[in-house]
Design a protein around this motif. Structure first.
Motif, PDB file in Angstrom:
ATOM      1  N   VAL A 124       0.818  -1.111  -0.180  1.00  0.00           N
ATOM      2  CA  VAL A 124      -0.368   0.084   0.266  1.00  0.00           C
ATOM      3  C   VAL A 124       0.696   1.381  -0.409  1.00  0.00           C
ATOM      4  CG1 VAL A 124      -1.705   0.956   0.952  1.00  0.00           C
ATOM      5  CG2 VAL A 124      -2.470  -1.347   1.375  1.00  0.00           C
ATOM      6  N   LEU A 125       1.995   1.749   1.021  1.00  0.00           N
ATOM      7  CA  LEU A 125       2.777   2.598   0.885  1.00  0.00           C
ATOM      8  C   LEU A 125       3.691   2.794  -0.619  1.00  0.00           C
ATOM      9  CD1 LEU A 125       4.501   1.959   4.857  1.00  0.00           C
ATOM     10  CD2 LEU A 125       2.207   3.575   4.015  1.00  0.00           C
ATOM     11  N   THR A 126       3.704   1.596  -1.131  1.00  0.00           N
ATOM     12  CA  THR A 126       4.860   1.356  -2.399  1.00  0.00           C
ATOM     13  C   THR A 126       3.887   2.088  -2.894  1.00  0.00           C
ATOM     14  OG1 THR A 126       5.672  -0.989  -1.656  1.00  0.00           O
ATOM     15  CG2 THR A 126       6.065   0.369  -3.873  1.00  0.00           C
ATOM     16  N   LEU A 168       9.643   4.628   7.565  1.00  0.00           N
ATOM     17  CA  LEU A 168       9.626   3.012   7.226  1.00  0.00           C
ATOM     18  C   LEU A 168      10.146   2.930   5.980  1.00  0.00           C
ATOM     19  CD1 LEU A 168       8.245   0.345   8.798  1.00  0.00           C
ATOM     20  CD2 LEU A 168       5.688   1.307   7.407  1.00  0.00           C
ATOM     21  N   MET A 169       9.188   3.864   4.912  1.00  0.00           N
ATOM     22  CA  MET A 169      10.751   3.104   3.353  1.00  0.00           C
ATOM     23  C   MET A 169      11.904   3.356   4.437  1.00  0.00           C
ATOM     24  SD  MET A 169       7.709   2.427   1.977  1.00  0.00           S
ATOM     25  CE  MET A 169       8.282   2.399   0.090  1.00  0.00           C
ATOM     26  N   LEU A 170      12.508   4.136   4.672  1.00  0.00           N
ATOM     27  CA  LEU A 170      13.600   3.837   4.580  1.00  0.00           C
ATOM     28  C   LEU A 170      14.549   2.693   5.204  1.00  0.00           C
ATOM     29  CD1 LEU A 170      14.917   7.541   6.192  1.00  0.00           C
ATOM     30  CD2 LEU A 170      15.717   6.341   3.388  1.00  0.00           C
ATOM     31  N   VAL A 171      13.544   2.160   6.228  1.00  0.00           N
ATOM     32  CA  VAL A 171      13.970   0.587   6.963  1.00  0.00           C
ATOM     33  C   VAL A 171      13.797  -0.210   6.310  1.00  0.00           C
ATOM     34  CG1 VAL A 171      12.801  -1.025   8.537  1.00  0.00           C
ATOM     35  CG2 VAL A 171      12.752   1.970   9.362  1.00  0.00           C
ATOM     36  N   PHE A 172      12.690   0.244   5.160  1.00  0.00           N
ATOM     37  CA  PHE A 172      12.341  -1.275   3.977  1.00  0.00           C
ATOM     38  C   PHE A 172      14.155  -1.359   3.259  1.00  0.00           C
ATOM     39  CE2 PHE A 172       7.944  -0.863   4.286  1.00  0.00           C
ATOM     40  CZ  PHE A 172       7.479  -1.515   5.308  1.00  0.00           C
ATOM     41  N   VAL A 173      13.962   0.263   2.810  1.00  0.00           N
ATOM     42  CA  VAL A 173      15.440  -0.429   1.991  1.00  0.00           C
ATOM     43  C   VAL A 173      16.660  -0.458   2.337  1.00  0.00           C
ATOM     44  CG1 VAL A 173      16.982   1.454   0.920  1.00  0.00           C
ATOM     45  CG2 VAL A 173      14.554   1.752   0.247  1.00  0.00           C
ATOM     46  N   GLY A 174      16.866  -0.097   3.965  1.00  0.00           N
ATOM     47  CA  GLY A 174      17.723  -0.856   4.705  1.00  0.00           C
ATOM     48  C   GLY A 174      17.770  -2.024   4.571  1.00  0.00           C
ATOM     49  N   GLN A 175      16.546  -3.171   5.002  1.00  0.00           N
ATOM     50  CA  GLN A 175      16.600  -3.835   4.957  1.00  0.00           C
ATOM     51  C   GLN A 175      16.617  -4.860   4.016  1.00  0.00           C
ATOM     52  OE1 GLN A 175      11.659  -5.494   5.271  1.00  0.00           O
ATOM     53  NE2 GLN A 175      12.495  -7.256   6.583  1.00  0.00           N
ATOM     54  N   ALA A 176      16.422  -4.069   2.343  1.00  0.00           N
ATOM     55  CA  ALA A 176      16.495  -4.961   1.387  1.00  0.00           C
ATOM     56  C   ALA A 176      18.497  -5.379   1.196  1.00  0.00           C
ATOM     57  CB  ALA A 176      15.733  -4.139   0.306  1.00  0.00           C
ATOM     58  N   VAL A 222      15.725 -14.455  -1.361  1.00  0.00           N
ATOM     59  CA  VAL A 222      14.488 -13.354  -1.685  1.00  0.00           C
ATOM     60  C   VAL A 222      13.088 -14.149  -2.443  1.00  0.00           C
ATOM     61  CG1 VAL A 222      14.119 -10.886  -2.503  1.00  0.00           C
ATOM     62  CG2 VAL A 222      16.499 -12.318  -0.338  1.00  0.00           C
ATOM     63  N   THR A 223      11.660 -13.501  -2.396  1.00  0.00           N
ATOM     64  CA  THR A 223      10.749 -13.768  -3.231  1.00  0.00           C
ATOM     65  C   THR A 223      11.171 -13.112  -4.049  1.00  0.00           C
ATOM     66  OG1 THR A 223       9.374 -12.934  -2.224  1.00  0.00           O
ATOM     67  CG2 THR A 223       9.347 -15.530  -1.724  1.00  0.00           C
ATOM     68  N   PRO A 224      10.392 -12.939  -5.884  1.00  0.00           N
ATOM     69  CA  PRO A 224      10.438 -12.531  -6.746  1.00  0.00           C
ATOM     70  C   PRO A 224       9.186 -10.922  -6.181  1.00  0.00           C
ATOM     71  CG  PRO A 224      10.234 -14.574  -7.889  1.00  0.00           C
ATOM     72  CD  PRO A 224       9.554 -15.026  -6.210  1.00  0.00           C
ATOM     73  N   LEU A 225       8.308 -11.338  -5.380  1.00  0.00           N
ATOM     74  CA  LEU A 225       7.747 -10.410  -4.644  1.00  0.00           C
ATOM     75  C   LEU A 225       8.652  -9.333  -4.243  1.00  0.00           C
ATOM     76  CD1 LEU A 225       4.997  -8.662  -4.142  1.00  0.00           C
ATOM     77  CD2 LEU A 225       4.437 -10.288  -3.076  1.00  0.00           C
ATOM     78  N   ASN A 226       9.452  -9.642  -3.483  1.00  0.00           N
ATOM     79  CA  ASN A 226      10.360  -8.939  -2.691  1.00  0.00           C
ATOM     80  C   ASN A 226      11.600  -8.510  -2.886  1.00  0.00           C
ATOM     81  OD1 ASN A 226      10.847 -11.889  -0.133  1.00  0.00           O
ATOM     82  ND2 ASN A 226       9.390  -9.740   0.446  1.00  0.00           N
ATOM     83  N   THR A 239      10.692  -7.374  -6.238  1.00  0.00           N
ATOM     84  CA  THR A 239       9.811  -6.181  -7.144  1.00  0.00           C
ATOM     85  C   THR A 239       9.703  -5.086  -6.035  1.00  0.00           C
ATOM     86  OG1 THR A 239       8.834  -7.847  -8.249  1.00  0.00           O
ATOM     87  CG2 THR A 239       8.174  -5.734  -8.068  1.00  0.00           C
ATOM     88  N   LEU A 240       9.521  -5.289  -4.673  1.00  0.00           N
ATOM     89  CA  LEU A 240       9.261  -4.415  -4.024  1.00  0.00           C
ATOM     90  C   LEU A 240      10.932  -3.547  -3.634  1.00  0.00           C
ATOM     91  CD1 LEU A 240       6.702  -5.805  -1.260  1.00  0.00           C
ATOM     92  CD2 LEU A 240       6.116  -4.267  -2.799  1.00  0.00           C
ATOM     93  N   MET A 241      12.098  -4.344  -3.697  1.00  0.00           N
ATOM     94  CA  MET A 241      13.430  -4.350  -3.206  1.00  0.00           C
ATOM     95  C   MET A 241      13.590  -2.868  -4.432  1.00  0.00           C
ATOM     96  SD  MET A 241      16.458  -5.565  -3.119  1.00  0.00           S
ATOM     97  CE  MET A 241      17.102  -5.682  -4.630  1.00  0.00           C
ATOM     98  N   TRP A 242      12.982  -2.786  -5.312  1.00  0.00           N
ATOM     99  CA  TRP A 242      13.739  -2.496  -6.709  1.00  0.00           C
ATOM    100  C   TRP A 242      12.614  -1.020  -6.621  1.00  0.00           C
ATOM    101  CZ3 TRP A 242      18.165  -2.519  -8.069  1.00  0.00           C
ATOM    102  CH2 TRP A 242      19.167  -3.318  -8.420  1.00  0.00           C
ATOM    103  N   LEU A 243      11.998  -1.249  -6.166  1.00  0.00           N
ATOM    104  CA  LEU A 243      10.777  -0.248  -5.931  1.00  0.00           C
ATOM    105  C   LEU A 243      10.429   0.296  -5.165  1.00  0.00           C
ATOM    106  CD1 LEU A 243       6.611  -2.519  -7.144  1.00  0.00           C
ATOM    107  CD2 LEU A 243       7.894  -0.464  -7.967  1.00  0.00           C
ATOM    108  N   ASP A 244      10.907   0.307  -3.656  1.00  0.00           N
ATOM    109  CA  ASP A 244      11.378   1.007  -2.589  1.00  0.00           C
ATOM    110  C   ASP A 244      12.312   1.993  -2.731  1.00  0.00           C
ATOM    111  OD1 ASP A 244       9.814  -0.231  -0.954  1.00  0.00           O
ATOM    112  OD2 ASP A 244      10.859  -1.643  -0.600  1.00  0.00           O
ATOM    113  N   LEU A 245      13.387   1.390  -3.646  1.00  0.00           N
ATOM    114  CA  LEU A 245      14.621   2.043  -3.954  1.00  0.00           C
ATOM    115  C   LEU A 245      13.859   3.152  -5.011  1.00  0.00           C
ATOM    116  CD1 LEU A 245      17.944  -0.591  -4.265  1.00  0.00           C
ATOM    117  CD2 LEU A 245      17.441   0.865  -2.675  1.00  0.00           C
TER     118      LEU A 245
END
Length: 672
Positions: free
Chosen positions: A237-239, A545-553, A565-569, A571-577
């Motif tokens: 949702v945030l993405t 929180l988005m910075l946390v997601f990027v840091g986690q990735a 890492v799943t394809p969804l993860n 995809t979300l990682m690149w979207l976070d960046l």
């Protein structure tokens, strides 16, 4: 307060005897006869000769006669507007000519208050007083009707005991005071009573509270029962919100390259200019008063067609005293708002709107320096367009961008918003959350939608969306307003908190009837509304929180012991960046695109490295706004304005020694 009278002698046939009442000491005191052009009517001719016989110099009278024809006014109004005649002395003298008493102060308790008393705020009397057990009618005589009034009084001498004379300023001041209590109550609650669904007086409706509580329960249950799934849903949702906001700005940036060059409109020839009301809300701005009075006085508009209202809280004695010390002209008045209800800028504007005499209304703030031709451009655009064009937004430009990194990035943000995003939305016919100043309205449209909401602390965004929902359009003009950005972190935080709290109020108000809102805004307008308001709020609050997601990735990518890492993860990682880098780059690119060459040279490039910190500060202000929304929803946190240099790194927005001074922004302000 006791009223003051002066009993005057009978009328005189020698107006030249009263030359001492005329202020202009440079004019001739001889009785000069004006050669009247053939195009001048008999009434204009008589009025012109009257003032010549009073001792006003021929050049002044000829200029006033030409201005009266151009502005559809009178020679009298033009001479008063030019400051050639002192109003109080002039009306005292007219009372003497008519043999009537002159009143220089009116006790509000004596005013007879019919239901339509506020109409006297729009015209020059007459007003009725109850004095000594009988009614007294106070009039404002005019030079062009002076002989007619003399004849009427000569025919009916008993009228003299029932009539008195006062200046228009004295009458309007009494009307403001006499109706203040009823007017401020009506101002505060009218929108809530007439259009309750559009008022932010109630923060949350019962239905909204139930839905939000239900959503909170679902979120908590999800976190407790399926934390991984709940986090993933929140992430998606945030993405989507981040991506939508970035794409909107990228489209606006791309379209800015295709927009036509600004076309300055000019008023139609031979058409009298409309009366223009200018509202300036002031609170604790005594030091800023000389500057704003000087800048408003510099506006290129006939003084006889201006209606300027400096709006102050009744208890703000310092600002009121500073205004009274400015010797304001007859086109200006001080409106004092009673201490009732929320002390907000929209309540002050809505209160003063009751006395607006103009068909067009402009809003300015204490620190503003509008381009002198801004009213001319706005009036010309209104004259060229149909009645559905309700508002014109002027661009806002920051002068003190070199004070520090905070003001520099603030200037960059303003540039992208007012010179790229808002013009794009206007060309696309989309709803526009207005800026808080330099808005120009048709008064009929403003009143049709209920005016400003006294309970919404970001009244501009709310009003812009309400205008669109009622079928009106908002567009932009080219001539800008220069103002100063906050340079202290505390002031910046309070201002940003107020903005975000008001945007949250606006979203909650608009979403009380989501289906009706979607129909009134249209699908496209509804989507833009969600991206502009909800998207801004969500992206601001969730930025950490988005910075946390990027840091986690990044940890996953660099750790050999990380789980698959799943394809969804991925995809979300690149979207976070993309979201983090894209939001910062879009922020900088839009601002840079809107800057003039002069501004680009002045912005220190190293300040762009502070963009992540700027976004984190916005997030802090957003969470602070949410906390205030719960306990202090209608509290207006005022932004203080600098009035003198505090140090080498801080550029003064205003100099007390030079009231009109502000750094010139080359490429934005005219050289004049």
């Amino acid at each position: 307060m006791a009223s003051s009278k002066t009993n005057a002698p009978q009328a005189s046939n020698q107006p030249g005897q009263h030359l001492r009442l005329i202020l202009d000491r440079n004019i001739s005191t001889g009785l000069i006869r004006l050669p009247v052009p053939a195009t001048v009517g008999k009434r204009e001719s008589r009025e012109a000769r009257f003032f010549l016989d009073c001792g006003i110099g021929k050049p002044h009278v000829q200029a006033a006669l030409g201005a009266a024809r151009a502005n559809a006014t009178t020679v009298e109004k033009e001479l008063l507007a030019k400051g050639l005649i002192d109003p109080e002395l002039y009306y005292r003298w007219l009372a003497s000519e008519l043999g009537l008493s002159f009143i220089d102060q009116i006790d509000p308790a004596e005013v007879v208050r019919p239901p339509s008393i506020d109409t006297l705020l729009h015209r020059n009397g007459p007003i009725r007083l109850w004095r000594d057990g009988r009614q007294l009618t106070v009039i404002v005589p005019e030079a062009r009707r002076l002989e007619t009034e003399k004849a009427r009084l000569a025919a009916t001498p008993t009228l003299r005991g029932d009539l008195a004379v006062a200046s228009p300023t004295t009458i309007r001041k009494a009307v403001w005071q006499a109706g203040a209590d009823d007017r401020v109550r009506q101002t505060t609650f009218q929108l809530d009573q007439d259009h309750r669904h559009a008022s932010a007086r109630q923060v949350l409706t019962g239905a909204q509270g139930f839905v939000l509580a239900l959503m909170l329960c679902f979120c908590m249950a999800g976190i407790l029962l399926r934390p991984g799934t709940a986090l993933l849903v929140a992430h998606v949702v945030l993405t989507l919100f981040f991506c939508g906001g970035i794409l909107l700005r990228l489209v606006a940036l791309a379209m800015s390259a295709l927009k036509p060059a600004p076309r300055l409109s000019h008023p139609p020839e031979g058409t009298p200019p409309p009366v223009y009301t200018v509202l300036i809300a002031l609170l604790d701005e005594a030091e800023m008063v000389p500057a704003i009075v000087s800048r408003i006085d510099a506006l290129d508009w006939p003084k006889s067609r201006l209606d300027i209202k400096y709006i102050c809280e009744t208890g703000d004695r310092a600002t009121i005293a500073a205004l009274e010390a400015q010797a304001l002209g007859p086109e200006s008045e001080i409106v004092m708002v009673p201490d009732f209800g929320p002390r907000t800028k929209p309540k002050a504007l809505q209160y003063a709107l009751k006395g607006a005499r103009g068909s067009l209304v402009a809003i300015y703030d204490a620190e503003d320096k509008p381009a002198p031709g801004q009213l001319l451009e706005a009036a010309a655009r209104f004259a060229q367009e149909d009645e559905r064009l309700a508002c014109l937004q002027a661009p806002l430009v920051i002068a003190n961008m070199r004070s520090n990194w905070l003001s520099g990035l603030f200037a960059l943000e303003y540039s992208g918003h007012f010179r790229v995003l808002i013009p794009f939305l206007a060309r696309a016919g989309m709803p526009i959350p207005l800026g808080g100043t330099s808005n120009h309205f048709r008064r009929t449209a403003l009143e049709a939608v209920g005016g400003w909401d006294p309970h919404n602390v970001t009244e501009d965004a709310d009003l812009g969306l309400r205008l669109y929902a009622h079928g009106y359009r908002t567009e932009t003009i080219a001539r800008a307003t220069v103002e100063a950005a906050p340079v202290a972190l505390d002031a910046w935080t309070r201002q940003r908190t107020r903005w975000l709290k008001g945007w949250a109020q606006t979203w909650l108000v608009i979403m009380r009837r989501p289906l009706k809102t979607c129909r009134s805004l249209g699908v496209g307008g509804f989507a833009i509304f969600q991206l502009m308001i909800a998207g801004m709020l969500v992206s601001t609050l969730a930025h950490p929180l988005m910075l946390v997601f990027v840091g986690q990735a990044l940890i996953w990518l660099t750790s050999s012991a990380a789980p698959p890492v799943t394809p969804l993860n991925i995809t979300l990682m690149w979207l976070d960046l993309f979201n983090i880098i894209g939001s910062h780059m879009a922020f900088a690119a839009m601002g840079w695109r809107g800057f003039s060459g002069y501004e680009r040279r002045r912005l220190k490039s190293r300040w762009l490295l502070m963009t992540p910190a700027y976004w984190l500060l916005m997030s802090f202000a957003g969470w602070r706004a949410l906390a205030q929304l719960r306990r202090d929803a209608h509290v207006w946190e005022k932004t203080p304005h600098a009035v003198e240099t505090q140090g080498a790194g801080c550029l003064a927005a205003v100099s007390i020694k030079e009231p009109g001074a502000m750094e010139r922004v080359k490429g934005i302000e005219p050289s004049s």
